[in-house]
Design an enzyme around this catalytic site. Structure first.
Site, PDB file in Angstrom:
ATOM      1  N   LYS A   1      22.451 -52.332   7.761  1.00 33.07           N
ATOM      2  CA  LYS A   1      21.867 -52.837   8.999  1.00 33.07           C
ATOM      3  C   LYS A   1      22.852 -53.751   9.735  1.00 33.07           C
ATOM      4  CE  LYS A   1      18.038 -50.639   8.306  1.00 33.07           C
ATOM      5  NZ  LYS A   1      17.069 -51.098   7.326  1.00 33.07           N
TER       6      LYS A   1
ATOM      7  N   TRP B   1       8.324 -52.719   5.918  1.00 32.67           N
ATOM      8  CA  TRP B   1       9.168 -53.060   4.760  1.00 32.67           C
ATOM      9  C   TRP B   1       8.488 -54.088   3.869  1.00 32.67           C
ATOM     10  CZ3 TRP B   1      11.982 -49.185   4.172  1.00 32.67           C
ATOM     11  CH2 TRP B   1      12.615 -48.550   5.242  1.00 32.67           C
TER      12      TRP B   1
ATOM     13  N   ASP C   1      13.796 -60.782   2.244  1.00 33.23           N
ATOM     14  CA  ASP C   1      14.477 -59.545   2.622  1.00 33.23           C
ATOM     15  C   ASP C   1      15.104 -59.796   3.994  1.00 33.23           C
ATOM     16  OD1 ASP C   1      15.237 -57.069   3.540  1.00 33.23           O
ATOM     17  OD2 ASP C   1      13.300 -56.091   3.232  1.00 33.23           O
TER      18      ASP C   1
HETATM   19  C1  LIG Z   1      16.032 -50.716   6.304  1.00 39.21           C
HETATM   20  C2  LIG Z   1      15.293 -51.794   5.657  1.00 39.21           C
HETATM   21  C3  LIG Z   1      14.915 -51.740   4.300  1.00 39.21           C
HETATM   22  C4  LIG Z   1      15.179 -50.521   3.435  1.00 39.21           C
HETATM   23  O1  LIG Z   1      16.517 -50.461   3.118  1.00 39.21           O
HETATM   24  P1  LIG Z   1      17.111 -49.335   2.166  1.00 39.21           P
HETATM   25  O2  LIG Z   1      18.489 -49.848   1.907  1.00 39.21           O
HETATM   26  O3  LIG Z   1      17.074 -48.054   2.923  1.00 39.21           O
HETATM   27  O4  LIG Z   1      16.290 -49.266   0.930  1.00 39.21           O
HETATM   28  C5  LIG Z   1      14.267 -52.814   3.760  1.00 39.21           C
HETATM   29  N1  LIG Z   1      13.978 -53.910   4.490  1.00 39.21           N
HETATM   30  C6  LIG Z   1      14.324 -54.008   5.786  1.00 39.21           C
HETATM   31  C7  LIG Z   1      13.997 -55.260   6.538  1.00 39.21           C
HETATM   32  C8  LIG Z   1      14.988 -52.955   6.413  1.00 39.21           C
HETATM   33  O5  LIG Z   1      15.332 -53.059   7.706  1.00 39.21           O
END
Ligand SMILES: *Cc1c(COP(=O)(O)O)cnc(C)c1O
Length: 353
Positions: free
Chosen positions: A190, A99, A166
């Site tokens: 998540k 990511w 993030d």
């Molecule tokens: C799943 C994930 C993403 C991507 O998320 P989307 O909503 O599918 O774009 C980005 N960063 C992390 C840390 C993730 O676990």
């Protein structure tokens, strides 16, 4: 049979949250469904405002110059929006997994990106430490929890420039000084709600400093000025996330859930360490409390293990295709009992082998 949901995302949500969300789809406001009323109705505007306020309250960021937004486009769109809104000259990124790498790739469309450190050569099994962050950059970007590789930043750097994080897979899971960050974003699916919305926390005073023109839909300032309703928001994911934030608040907030998360992680990792049939993937000091990644020592036991998992109702344990093996995702709504059920299967396998 009870199903234990270890899925990495979309993830487990509290049963009572799913129940209430389902009820609102049938009857939310005087016989009308949540998904058929106007997003401008008072009933829905109240939902959006409560979701935004609860986010800031639970993170301890009320009254500190932050705004909470519920946007569409996933965390992946934030890879783009962060760079578009903040990147003028150069930015520093910490590369700790798939990511992070995607975030770097998207930011490179706008300008030069400097990788302050990377664990890619080691298969992303640890978190780099002791790197320098140049003080004349526009911002520093990191990923708090690496969902795929099962590593997690335990101590964040002291950063003199704006810090962007993030937090998709560990937001609301542990106490951090969230005021260290200028932008925090997290895809809901998540640890917060269903797929379809992304929570973005923005410190307002870092905006408006880039010279490029920003399309309205990608401009944090536009979304803030419209109360996160510049266009039709994803009503169902926002409502369900709000219910989940209420659930968390009732439980005692992040400090209370962190205690539960610690117990689950401790149980999980002690089994991985004590059971000779399994190997942990991430180095010990950087292990994620949300996603535990591990492999089987002897591949011949794969079929037996997976049959036993199925019989015990353990779901969603397959590792990401880029790592293989297994990944136990232990998000907020997963109970300690589910981890006990998994650990039991692992120790039964040891007895059998
Ligand atoms: C799943 C994930 C993403 C991507 O998320 P989307 O909503 O599918 O774009 C980005 N960063 C992390 C840390 C993730 O676990």
């Amino acid at each position: 049979m009870k199903i234990h949901n270890f899925s990495a995302g979309p993830c487990i949500l509290p049963q009572e949250v799913i129940q209430k969300a389902a009820e609102a789809v049938i009857d939310f406001d005087n016989g009308l469904s949540l998904i058929e009323i106007s997003h401008r109705s008072k009933a829905f505007v109240d939902v959006m405002e409560e979701a935004r306020a609860l986010s800031l309250e639970l993170l301890g960021l009320e009254g500190k110059g932050y705004k909470a937004l519920f946007l569409a486009g996933g965390a992946s769109l934030q890879f783009v929006m962060v760079a578009m809104n903040l990147l003028e000259k150069r930015a520093g990124y910490l590369n700790t997994g798939t990511w992070s790498k995607n975030a770097i790739k998207e930011a490179k469309i706008f300008d030069d990106i400097y990788e302050v450190a990377s664990s890619e050569a080691a298969g992303y099994n640890y978190i780099p430490k002791g790197y320098d962050i140049p003080t004349d950059y526009d911002y520093f970007h990191c990923t708090s929890n690496n969902t795929i590789f099962g590593t997690q930043i335990k101590s964040f750097p002291n950063c003199e420039i704006p810090m962007v994080c993030d937090m998709s897979s560990d937001i609301f899971s542990r106490v951090i000084d969230f005021s260290k960050f200028d932008i925090i974003y997290a895809g809901a699916q998540k640890n917060m709600g269903p797929a379809g919305t992304t929570l973005v926390i923005v410190k307002e005073d870092i905006l408006g400093k880039v010279s490029r023109k920003i399309p309205a839909m990608l401009d944090y300032k536009q979304h803030i000025s419209k109360g996160s309703m510049y266009n039709t928001p994803p009503v169902f994911p926002v409502y369900t996330s709000m219910l989940n934030l209420r659930w968390l608040k009732k439980l005692g907030g992040i400090a209370a859930i962190e205690k539960e998360n610690d117990k689950k992680a401790q149980l999980m990792y002690s089994e991985i360490d004590l059971n000779p049939l399994f190997n942990g993937y991430a180095v010990k000091e950087d292990r994620s409390k949300m996603n535990a990644t591990f492999t089987l020592e002897n591949e011949n036991l794969k079929e037996t293990f997976e049959t036993m998992l199925k019989e015990a109702g353990i779901n969603g344990l397959n590792g990401h295709r880029s790592v293989g093996g297994y990944r136990a995702s232990m998000y907020n709504a997963l109970s300690l009992d589910s981890v006990k059920a998994l650990v039991e299967v692992m120790s039964e396998l040891e007895q059998k082998a």
